[in-house]
Enzyme design. Structure first.
Site, PDB file in Angstrom:
ATOM      1  N   SER A 126       0.736  -1.247   0.041  1.00 41.81           N
ATOM      2  CA  SER A 126      -0.137  -0.018  -0.039  1.00 41.81           C
ATOM      3  C   SER A 126       0.881   1.111   0.190  1.00 41.81           C
ATOM      4  CB  SER A 126      -0.761  -0.010   1.237  1.00 41.81           C
ATOM      5  OG  SER A 126      -1.810  -1.112   1.111  1.00 41.81           O
ATOM      6  N   HIS A 177       0.347   4.765   4.307  1.00 44.07           N
ATOM      7  CA  HIS A 177      -0.661   5.292   3.367  1.00 44.07           C
ATOM      8  C   HIS A 177      -0.368   6.865   3.126  1.00 44.07           C
ATOM      9  CE1 HIS A 177      -4.261   2.181   3.099  1.00 44.07           C
ATOM     10  NE2 HIS A 177      -2.783   1.636   3.093  1.00 44.07           N
TER      11      HIS A 177
END
Length: 195
Positions: A126, A177
């Site tokens: 991610s 993230h």
């Protein structure tokens, strides 16, 4: 731009770096399915475990980018890579794309190491994928003419929804993230300045 119409062989030929990364995802996830290996084996040896990183296992800043726990996690990140990475590999070229992807992921993992407790562990691509999203945001901000209206209508909602979901799902490495997205944006801005 984000619709994949290539055959399997065309995809591999046109996007060798994306294909290689996807291949690593598949192999590592497949190892988890080998009957005589405990399912946790990959996690124990390749996950980003802050305590082990502090003790010198520096490869754990890189290997989590390829490791996924559970089919849904594997599928979502691999599908995102197949969908959103090819246009950037073509636009940036192989080496610059490789640098963007891995540096975004590694910087996200370094930030996780610095900002999270020693007991924290994580896996997943991610941070690197959010690096790609950040690069797209920089294209919208600084090179608006490169993306078509349709492409912007796809990428902007995906980035916004993905970013917002970061805060509403359990087990998400929020740090990775945010830092991955910011890293990709900065790399995009730097690329703009160098053009």
């Amino acid at each position: 731009m984000f619709v994949r119409t290539e055959s399997f062989s065309q995809f591999i030929r046109l996007y060798p770096i994306v294909s290689f990364i996807v291949g690593i995802h598949i192999v590592i996830f497949g190892v988890n399915l080998v009957p005589f290996l405990p399912e946790i084996w990959i996690y124990e040896h390749l996950a980003g475990v802050n305590l082990f990183i502090q003790e010198g296992e520096w490869w754990r800043l890189i290997t989590p980018i390829f490791v996924h726990i559970g089919f849904a996690h594997f599928l979502f990140n691999t599908f995102s890579l197949i969908l959103f990475a090819p246009p950037l590999e073509r636009y940036l070229g192989k080496l610059k794309f490789l640098a963007l992807y891995f540096l975004s992921g590694i910087i996200a993992n370094v930030a996780t190491f610095i900002l999270k407790p020693l007991t924290y562990s994580h896996v997943g691509a991610s941070g690197a994928i959010f690096g790609l999203f950040g690069f797209y945001l920089s294209m919208v901000a600084f090179q608006n003419h490169i993306l078509s209206k349709e492409s912007k209508q796809v990428i902007l909602p995906i980035v916004v929804i993905g970013f917002l979901m970061t805060f509403f799902q359990s087990g998400i490495n929020v740090t990775a993230h945010i830092v991955g997205l910011a890293s990709g944006f900065v790399f995009g801005w730097l690329a703009t300045k160098n053009n």
